[in-house]
Motif scaffolding. Structure first.
Motif, PDB file in Angstrom:
ATOM      1  N   GLU A  63       0.837  -1.194   0.000  1.00 33.08           N
ATOM      2  CA  GLU A  63       0.000   0.000   0.000  1.00 33.08           C
ATOM      3  C   GLU A  63       0.874   1.246   0.000  1.00 33.08           C
ATOM      4  O   GLU A  63       2.085   1.171   0.211  1.00 33.08           O
ATOM      5  N   GLU A  64       0.242   2.378  -0.219  1.00 38.06           N
ATOM      6  CA  GLU A  64       0.932   3.672  -0.185  1.00 38.06           C
ATOM      7  C   GLU A  64       1.042   4.122   1.272  1.00 38.06           C
ATOM      8  O   GLU A  64       0.058   4.083   2.013  1.00 38.06           O
ATOM      9  N   ALA A  65       2.225   4.555   1.682  1.00 39.44           N
ATOM     10  CA  ALA A  65       2.469   4.959   3.066  1.00 39.44           C
ATOM     11  C   ALA A  65       1.992   6.382   3.323  1.00 39.44           C
ATOM     12  O   ALA A  65       2.077   7.246   2.447  1.00 39.44           O
ATOM     13  N   THR A  66       1.526   6.607   4.553  1.00 36.86           N
ATOM     14  CA  THR A  66       1.197   7.956   5.001  1.00 36.86           C
ATOM     15  C   THR A  66       2.481   8.663   5.430  1.00 36.86           C
ATOM     16  O   THR A  66       3.535   8.034   5.579  1.00 36.86           O
ATOM     17  N   GLU A  67       2.391   9.956   5.680  1.00 34.31           N
ATOM     18  CA  GLU A  67       3.563  10.719   6.150  1.00 34.31           C
ATOM     19  C   GLU A  67       4.091  10.167   7.468  1.00 34.31           C
ATOM     20  O   GLU A  67       5.306  10.088   7.672  1.00 34.31           O
ATOM     21  N   GLN A  68       3.188   9.783   8.376  1.00 37.16           N
ATOM     22  CA  GLN A  68       3.597   9.228   9.672  1.00 37.16           C
ATOM     23  C   GLN A  68       4.373   7.929   9.483  1.00 37.16           C
ATOM     24  O   GLN A  68       5.403   7.707  10.123  1.00 37.16           O
ATOM     25  N   ILE A  69       3.905   7.071   8.603  1.00 38.73           N
ATOM     26  CA  ILE A  69       4.580   5.803   8.350  1.00 38.73           C
ATOM     27  C   ILE A  69       5.947   6.048   7.708  1.00 38.73           C
ATOM     28  O   ILE A  69       6.945   5.443   8.097  1.00 38.73           O
ATOM     29  N   HIS A  79       7.623   0.322  10.522  1.00 36.18           N
ATOM     30  CA  HIS A  79       6.522   0.942  11.254  1.00 36.18           C
ATOM     31  C   HIS A  79       5.592  -0.181  11.708  1.00 36.18           C
ATOM     32  O   HIS A  79       5.386  -1.152  10.983  1.00 36.18           O
TER      33      HIS A  79
END
Length: 87
Positions: A63-69, A79
């Motif tokens: 999946e596409e990571a969020t900024e936090q990840i 993470h």
């Protein structure tokens, strides 16, 4: 950044089953490396757990990571998303 999600279930010493995801950059494919990340996470817990092996940790999806990840991966290489019985 694309990340691989490894679905992980580990039995605690109190017989509860922890469920968490280990997220790593999708180019990280070495199972031992991923298991080591999971073991590092388990060491942060105040309770004991049974062993973490390839039986308890399986590749699930990308999946596409969020900024936090992304930030977490840049800092420690992985993470964790806690799902069940992680506290």
């Amino acid at each position: 950044m694309k990340v691989s999600v490894w679905d992980t279930y580990v039995e605690r010493e109190d017989a509860k089953v922890m469920h968490f995801d280990i997220l790593v950059p999708n180019q990280v494919t070495d199972e031992e490396t991923i298991l080591d990340f999971g073991k590092q996470f388990l060491k942060t817990k105040p309770f004991g757990t049974k062993h973490l092996t390839a039986r308890e940790c399986r590749f699930c999806h990308i999946e596409e990571a969020t900024e936090q990840i992304i930030s977490s991966i840049q800092n420690v290489g992985f993470h964790i998303i806690e799902m069940e019985n992680c506290n």
